[in-house]
Design an enzyme around this catalytic site. Structure first.
Site, PDB file in Angstrom:
ATOM      1  N   SER A  93     -12.565 -19.059 -20.986  1.00  0.00           N
ATOM      2  CA  SER A  93     -11.612 -19.387 -19.923  1.00  0.00           C
ATOM      3  C   SER A  93     -11.845 -20.806 -19.435  1.00  0.00           C
ATOM      4  O   SER A  93     -12.970 -21.159 -19.040  1.00  0.00           O
ATOM      5  CB  SER A  93     -11.766 -18.431 -18.740  1.00  0.00           C
TER       6      SER A  93
ATOM      7  N   SER B 172      -4.004 -11.758 -10.165  1.00  0.00           N
ATOM      8  CA  SER B 172      -4.472 -12.420 -11.383  1.00  0.00           C
ATOM      9  C   SER B 172      -5.013 -11.401 -12.386  1.00  0.00           C
ATOM     10  O   SER B 172      -4.925 -11.617 -13.596  1.00  0.00           O
ATOM     11  CB  SER B 172      -5.522 -13.479 -11.060  1.00  0.00           C
TER      12      SER B 172
ATOM     13  N   GLY C   9      -4.954 -11.966  -4.239  1.00  0.00           N
ATOM     14  CA  GLY C   9      -3.739 -11.449  -3.604  1.00  0.00           C
ATOM     15  C   GLY C   9      -2.465 -11.668  -4.391  1.00  0.00           C
ATOM     16  O   GLY C   9      -1.410 -11.199  -3.999  1.00  0.00           O
ATOM     17  N   LEU C  10      -2.535 -12.395  -5.527  1.00  0.00           N
ATOM     18  CA  LEU C  10      -1.311 -12.607  -6.314  1.00  0.00           C
ATOM     19  C   LEU C  10      -1.478 -11.995  -7.706  1.00  0.00           C
ATOM     20  O   LEU C  10      -0.804 -12.362  -8.659  1.00  0.00           O
ATOM     21  CB  LEU C  10      -0.971 -14.097  -6.404  1.00  0.00           C
TER      22      LEU C  10
ATOM     23  N   ASP D 209       1.710  -3.929  -9.545  1.00  0.00           N
ATOM     24  CA  ASP D 209       1.418  -5.254 -10.094  1.00  0.00           C
ATOM     25  C   ASP D 209       1.717  -5.290 -11.592  1.00  0.00           C
ATOM     26  O   ASP D 209       2.359  -6.214 -12.100  1.00  0.00           O
ATOM     27  CB  ASP D 209      -0.050  -5.625  -9.864  1.00  0.00           C
TER      28      ASP D 209
ATOM     29  N   HIS E 213       0.840  -1.213   0.000  1.00  0.00           N
ATOM     30  CA  HIS E 213       0.000   0.000   0.000  1.00  0.00           C
ATOM     31  C   HIS E 213       0.872   1.259   0.000  1.00  0.00           C
ATOM     32  O   HIS E 213       0.510   2.274   0.584  1.00  0.00           O
ATOM     33  CB  HIS E 213      -0.977   0.000   1.175  1.00  0.00           C
ATOM     34  N   THR E 214       2.010   1.156  -0.644  1.00  0.00           N
ATOM     35  CA  THR E 214       2.868   2.332  -0.798  1.00  0.00           C
ATOM     36  C   THR E 214       2.834   2.834  -2.241  1.00  0.00           C
ATOM     37  O   THR E 214       3.234   3.958  -2.510  1.00  0.00           O
ATOM     38  CB  THR E 214       4.336   1.982  -0.469  1.00  0.00           C
ATOM     39  N   ASP E 215       2.374   1.986  -3.170  1.00  0.00           N
ATOM     40  CA  ASP E 215       2.557   2.350  -4.596  1.00  0.00           C
ATOM     41  C   ASP E 215       1.648   3.478  -5.073  1.00  0.00           C
ATOM     42  O   ASP E 215       2.002   4.200  -5.991  1.00  0.00           O
ATOM     43  CB  ASP E 215       2.483   1.125  -5.522  1.00  0.00           C
TER      44      ASP E 215
ATOM     45  N   GLU F 174      -7.504  -0.589 -14.805  1.00  0.00           N
ATOM     46  CA  GLU F 174      -8.027  -0.704 -13.430  1.00  0.00           C
ATOM     47  C   GLU F 174      -8.624   0.608 -12.956  1.00  0.00           C
ATOM     48  O   GLU F 174      -9.721   0.647 -12.411  1.00  0.00           O
ATOM     49  CB  GLU F 174      -6.891  -1.107 -12.462  1.00  0.00           C
TER      50      GLU F 174
END
Ligand code: GLA
Length: 386
Positions: A67, A128, A125-126, A173, A34-36, A161
């Site tokens: 998918s 996607s 959390g990774l 990310d 949460h710094t970006d 996003e």
């Protein structure tokens, strides 16, 4: 993998084509959370798990997306001239968002495409979603011969996003997924976009991801609320000090001027942003000096700050992190990514990893009532054509 993808494609669309194959990794953030979006530093790496895609160009204006992770959706189709967000189109909205961003930059799509994907990134959390965005970018580069720089792909994917999906995320990310390099993490200054590829030499240690299997999406999480709180805290700080982002504040400067943050919540949010940024720089130094124990301690401190000051952890993450820290051979453990569920990242001794996974699995299941799962991180290249 190519054979499997080919089969998925041929079954989904019931035809054989001249196909192109792509891969885009997920990411794990070692520290700098949460710094970006606060102009601070981050220290992520790619993971070998990711999103695979197989595609071919069409001759008409149609786009069809399938998918293998959501076979029940069948393929979702739309026309190049109808790129509006549609809730029923689920993951395919990211594809539309990327197309729109290319069009916005002047790229011309003369025809549509058929795309089938299969991902193996566990849980939330990774990243996607960033993995998917960059997959689509490298696919367009190849399928349409678009001339586009990596950094532009990264920025454009973040814009998807921010402008299309409605998540005010930072650039971490997309940056690591677009710019990642095998066996290297990236130390990125999100303020200037200056970065270093850092070869990760962890000696007898490895990076272990623990997935809590607690689901959430950023769109429905308090992610944007945190973004807004930090913006408000920044404005207050700007009344006493000349800065453009919280990431520009040293700890001393923050401590000198913190009195303007009279609201306790805003004060704690800003404190996290400032201290976490400085911690990330110190962690990097510790790693450069081969001081893994300090690196692990910084990871632990990061989690405490995310839990208490930033309030983005949850029972599942805390339970897994606590259990990790009790195991012999674990020198640091924290939540990774946005939080509110998703994954933990830990620095663990290679020789103990099986015992550690056994013990934490058992503990987690007993306390939470459902299982977590675990993955040893291997760092690969960023998004690419296969
Ligand atoms: C999500 C966002 C990133 C970053 C992290 C938290 O992954 O997409 O931009 O803010 O959360 O560090």
């Amino acid at each position: 993998m190519k054979n499997e993808l080919k089969l998925i494609y041929e079954q989904a669309f019931n035809k054989k084509d001249d196909l192109q194959y792509f891969f885009s990794p997920g990411r794990v953030n070692l520290i700098g959370e949460h710094t970006d979006y606060n102009g601070g530093h981050v220290f992520p790496s790619t993971i070998s798990l990711g999103t695979y895609g197989v595609a071919s160009r069409r001759t008409d204006q149609m786009i069809r997306c399938y998918s293998a992770n959501y076979p029940e959706l069948g393929y979702i189709e739309f026309q190049l001239n109808n790129l509006e967000f549609n809730e029923n189109h689920e993951w395919v909205n990211y594809v539309k968002g990327v197309i729109l961003q290319f069009i916005k930059r002047g790229y011309v799509f003369e025809a549509g495409f058929d795309l089938a994907i299969k991902g193996n990134i566990p849980g939330g959390g990774l990243s996607s979603s960033a993995s998917l965005e960059l997959l689509i970018c490298v696919m367009f580069e190849s399928l349409y011969g678009f001339d586009i720089k990596r950094l532009e792909m990264v920025k454009l994917s973040r814009a998807v996003e921010n402008e299309y999906i409605g998540v005010n995320c930072g650039i971490m990310d997309q940056f690591i997924i677009g710019m990642g390099k095998k066996d290297h993490a990236i130390l990125l200054d999100t303020n200037t976009l200056q970065y270093k590829h850092v070869k990760l030499d962890l000696e007898d240690y490895i990076i272990l991801i623990g997935n809590t299997n607690k689901k959430r999406t950023l769109a429905d999480s308090k992610y944007n609320e945190r973004f807004n709180e930090c913006q408000t805290a920044l404005k207050l700080m700007q009344s006493v000090v000349d800065i453009n982002s919280l990431g520009e504040l040293t700890i001393e400067a923050f401590e000198t001027h913190k009195h303007v943050l009279t609201d306790d919540v805003l004060f704690r949010r800003a404190r996290h942003a400032v201290y976490e940024n400085q911690r990330t720089l110190k962690s990097f130094e510790a790693l450069e000096n081969g001081d893994l124990l300090s690196f692990g301690q910084f990871m632990n401190d990061s989690h405490e700050s995310l839990k208490d000051d930033y309030e983005v952890s949850c029972l599942e993450l805390d339970t897994m992190v606590d259990s990790m820290r009790q195991q012999t051979g674990v020198i640091g453990s924290r939540m990774t990514g946005a939080g509110f569920g998703g994954c933990t990242v830990s620095l663990v001794k290679k020789a103990n990893v099986e015992q550690i996974i056994d013990a934490v699995s058992h503990d987690y299941l007993k306390k939470i009532g459902y299982a977590g799962d675990f993955h040893i991180v291997e760092i690969g290249d960023g998004a690419c054509k296969l």
